[in-house]
Design a protein around this motif. Sequence first.
Motif, PDB file in Angstrom:
ATOM      1  N   ALA A   1       0.842  -1.186   0.000  1.00  0.00           N
ATOM      2  CA  ALA A   1       0.000   0.000   0.000  1.00  0.00           C
ATOM      3  C   ALA A   1       0.883   1.244   0.000  1.00  0.00           C
ATOM      4  CB  ALA A   1      -0.916   0.003   1.219  1.00  0.00           C
ATOM      5  N   ALA A   2       0.411   2.308  -0.652  1.00  0.00           N
ATOM      6  CA  ALA A   2       1.208   3.527  -0.756  1.00  0.00           C
ATOM      7  C   ALA A   2       1.325   4.250   0.574  1.00  0.00           C
ATOM      8  CB  ALA A   2       0.592   4.459  -1.800  1.00  0.00           C
ATOM      9  N   ARG A   3       0.311   4.097   1.435  1.00  0.00           N
ATOM     10  CA  ARG A   3       0.314   4.812   2.709  1.00  0.00           C
ATOM     11  C   ARG A   3       0.509   3.846   3.866  1.00  0.00           C
ATOM     12  NH1 ARG A   3      -4.732   8.849   2.964  1.00  0.00           N
ATOM     13  NH2 ARG A   3      -4.008   8.861   5.142  1.00  0.00           N
ATOM     14  N   ARG A   4       1.297   4.283   4.858  1.00  0.00           N
ATOM     15  CA  ARG A   4       1.528   3.456   6.039  1.00  0.00           C
ATOM     16  C   ARG A   4       0.683   3.921   7.224  1.00  0.00           C
ATOM     17  NH1 ARG A   4       7.556   4.339   6.983  1.00  0.00           N
ATOM     18  NH2 ARG A   4       7.076   3.187   8.899  1.00  0.00           N
ATOM     19  N   ARG A   5       0.250   5.180   7.204  1.00  0.00           N
ATOM     20  CA  ARG A   5      -0.594   5.691   8.293  1.00  0.00           C
ATOM     21  C   ARG A   5      -2.049   5.597   7.845  1.00  0.00           C
ATOM     22  NH1 ARG A   5       0.569   8.530  12.758  1.00  0.00           N
ATOM     23  NH2 ARG A   5       2.688   8.985  12.031  1.00  0.00           N
TER      24      ARG A   5
END
Length: 405
Positions: free
Chosen positions: A265-269
């Motif tokens: 996924a591009a986002r971790r948060r």
Amino acid sequence: MSVRSDMVLERQLGQVRGAAAAEAVRSAVDAVFAYMGSGSPGRRRQGKELVRLMEAARKTAAEAGEWHVVRLLQDSLDYAEGRILQQDLEERYRIFQDGARRERSRDFVASSLRTMHQWLVAAGEAYLREHPGASAEETLSHFRAQGEDAAFLRAPDDRPGRYVIPRGAAEISLWLERLLRSERIDVADPAESARRIVGSPQAVALLAADREGRLILQAAELRRRAAGLEELRAVVEDRTATEADLQRALEGNHWIFGGRFVGEAARRRLVPGDEVDIPLIRGDGALHIVELKRAMSLDAPLVKRHRHAWVPAAHVHEAVGQAVNYLVGLDEHRARIREELGIETRRAGALVLVGHPGLHPDVPEGEVNETLRTFNSHVTRVEVLTYKELLDNAERSLAGGVEPV
């Protein structure tokens, strides 16, 4: 796995027995000697039973608190299983001595270095004559390539006394070996077959004539993965590596985690206040998070003894608890995450990577892995693996040319 049993190992174990103080430890080493000598005349027995007996002796030494003997037995195991070279073990423990250091080994290394440097000077002069404008880096690259190709040195039948190093053979051979494995062709020894192909100009010409280049692309990807795996293993085995170092080494290598995953996924948060280490996307679109802890630099045990059995230590339970908290947060924000990011978290799972069996020289690696597998079978949605087991799984899969499972 081939297990080595020879005079070097026998003499090394003799030193181990001499260093042991407890009778139980000496008896355990004697059991190893008895097994080695129970083969046919003139041959020392080897195999898994030899490894088991040495591991049992190592465990007995650990229970007796004789840690110097544990170290000696670990080196004996590493030698028997091929992780320490014969010359290194002989020199480290002075097994065969003809002087303060083994003079024959010293003289052999000295003569080899002298010959190598003479060849380097001659080859360097020849290269610079052909490439007078070559930079220092270009010259070094030329010798790096020749060094890799030296493994494929041949002795042509029509040129007695001469040897030939085919240029570019090492890289082509590595590609071919991976291809033979990945295509699942029934080849008994892919590495040897690859070397034979490299030695055949006709075979190389056929490979180069492949219009679509599919095989070359496959080989290049396998080569990239092999290089990434080697770099990751170096970080994992570094006793100073931090979680950030491990994360950097793993980024972009989601294939290591298995064929179930199609990307990251591009986002971790994804949840306010929480940032996952590695967010993987499964083939069904669901999220699977990876929680990274330290490997060889971990300052806490992975397993501990409880009522005559090994169980996960507190650090493992804490890491699993942290992963569970992440999953709870993902469940609570499921609708928003799916609407804004298109990621399904309802069926999300987690993988906790922590530690290395090398942290427990007194505990057999199989015991550590089995303890964690038993623990995993009683935990829902979370799996715990050591970094070594992850790497070993990926390496076996890479050698077979298929995605890890």
